[in-house]
Design an enzyme around this catalytic site. Sequence first.
Site, PDB file in Angstrom:
ATOM      1  CG  ASN A  19      -0.328  -0.028   2.538  1.00 18.32           C
ATOM      2  OD1 ASN A  19       0.719   0.598   2.711  1.00 18.32           O
ATOM      3  ND2 ASN A  19      -0.928  -0.698   3.507  1.00 18.32           N
ATOM      4  CE  LYS A  98       4.491   0.772  34.869  1.00 21.71           C
ATOM      5  NZ  LYS A  98       5.557   1.809  34.783  1.00 21.71           N
ATOM      6  CE1 TYR A 152      -3.113  -3.779   0.056  1.00 20.52           C
ATOM      7  CE2 TYR A 152      -4.772  -4.983  -1.166  1.00 20.52           C
ATOM      8  CZ  TYR A 152      -4.271  -4.526   0.037  1.00 20.52           C
ATOM      9  OH  TYR A 152      -4.922  -4.796   1.210  1.00 20.52           O
ATOM     10  CE  LYS A 180      -4.780  -1.008   0.711  1.00 18.11           C
ATOM     11  NZ  LYS A 180      -5.299  -0.786   2.065  1.00 18.11           N
ATOM     12  CG  ASN A 211      -3.105   1.683   3.738  1.00 14.16           C
ATOM     13  OD1 ASN A 211      -3.456   1.649   2.564  1.00 14.16           O
ATOM     14  ND2 ASN A 211      -3.416   0.730   4.593  1.00 14.16           N
ATOM     15  CD  GLU A 235      -9.820   1.818   4.972  1.00 10.10           C
ATOM     16  OE1 GLU A 235     -10.823   1.547   4.276  1.00 10.10           O
ATOM     17  OE2 GLU A 235      -9.013   0.954   5.366  1.00 10.10           O
ATOM     18  CG  HIS A 318      -8.045  -4.198   9.132  1.00 11.08           C
ATOM     19  ND1 HIS A 318      -7.359  -5.129   9.884  1.00 11.08           N
ATOM     20  CD2 HIS A 318      -7.292  -3.961   8.034  1.00 11.08           C
ATOM     21  CE1 HIS A 318      -6.225  -5.421   9.255  1.00 11.08           C
ATOM     22  NE2 HIS A 318      -6.160  -4.734   8.139  1.00 11.08           N
ATOM     23  CD  GLU A 337     -10.444  -4.755   4.487  1.00 12.58           C
ATOM     24  OE1 GLU A 337     -10.384  -4.747   5.737  1.00 12.58           O
ATOM     25  OE2 GLU A 337      -9.695  -4.080   3.771  1.00 12.58           O
ATOM     26  CE1 TYR A 339      -7.781  -6.713   3.140  1.00 16.28           C
ATOM     27  CE2 TYR A 339      -7.609  -8.725   4.421  1.00 16.28           C
ATOM     28  CZ  TYR A 339      -7.660  -7.350   4.359  1.00 16.28           C
ATOM     29  OH  TYR A 339      -7.603  -6.628   5.517  1.00 16.28           O
TER      30      TYR A 339
HETATM   31 MG   LIG Z   1      -7.184   0.213   5.573  1.00 19.74          MG
END
Ligand SMILES: [Mg+2]
Length: 385
Positions: A19, A98, A152, A180, A211, A235, A318, A337, A339
């Site tokens: 990306n 922590k 991409y 992208k 991204n 996004e 995501h 989503e 891919y």
């Molecule tokens: Mg994303």
Amino acid sequence: MKIAEIRELRVPLNAKISNSLVSFAEHDVSLVAVISDVMRHGRPVVGLGFNSIGRFAQSGILRERILPRILAAPADQLLNGIGFDCEAVYRAAVRNEKPGGHGDRAAAIGAVELAFWDLNAKLADEPAYATIARHFQRQPSPTVPVYAAGGYYYEEDGLGRLQDELQGYIDMGFDAFKIKIGGASLGADLERIEAALKICKSGSRLAVDANGRFSLEEATAYGRAINSFGLRWYEEVGDPLDFELNKQIAGLYTGALATGENLFSLQDVRNLLNFGGMRPDRDIFQMDAGLSYGLFEFGRIIALLEQFGYDRRFSFPHGGHLINLHIVSGMNLGGCEAYPNVFQPFGGYSPQCRLADGRISLPDTPGFGLEAKPELAPFIAKLTA
Ligand SMILES: [Mg+2]
């Protein structure tokens, strides 16, 4: 009933794509097996989980901190009368940690906590979406909206390649897409968007993803340039923790913004809601349980969204994989989503999942059904041998 053993396997991601910010060629994922002492058909019942795509395996944190804590917890403290208590698993896992700094440990705990959900579903002999829906008091959705996340940057790229890719998704049954941006100049990215729109036909079917790469100036320039396209969403325009930047872009970009995949805790999401300018009538949330301590914490995140007046149907986690498909169905979120053809062996769904008219069906195998995904099956066999 107790845990006999927990194992982890680092599995490389098969993806030679990029990306605007990262190459996925060196990424890997932690596949976790929680082996119970319950025997079925001569074998122990095993819960399987993994963190998510786009980050890294967490072998060291799991081996040195998280798994010893869970295994050291008194067995009865991890049970709730129905199965394993995933809140108790989370609390054992974060002992002596922590607050703040939610980074890789959130993915490490996510991988193992999700394996406990798979284990609970298998113990109940039902698909994970049913277990999840019952826990959160929802009615599971039999199919969920899914969109093809691709576009991409490839080493050998071009507008024709991008259009062929999108046409391939339409042929598979997708009706919404994401590409992208930010990995090329604004002018070249506008050409990519215009080429994609010729295939998608409508801006409402095409999202773009930067991204987290843009400065305020770049995010503003892109926002102004793409505003008139009426895109599905814009996004991760800037750094995911730069809530002021998000707020400023929300003030000038009239379409939907999407963010949240790189927020790994309830408190990070609270900061987004307090300071990020997210608009309840349009903006999209993409937090991913596998990257944010698992489904106990993710459930608290969805509840927080609703406390702030946001609708869970604007949540599109995501990570296009089987675990999130079950979570979206069981929690009635907006969609998933996908891919297609990339990020194997984790990306995508099993052959039993049917895609039609932009919606995908859920598998009915017990648990998340990871064993039924052919690309993943050899790694599961290796881990559980
Ligand atoms: Mg994303």
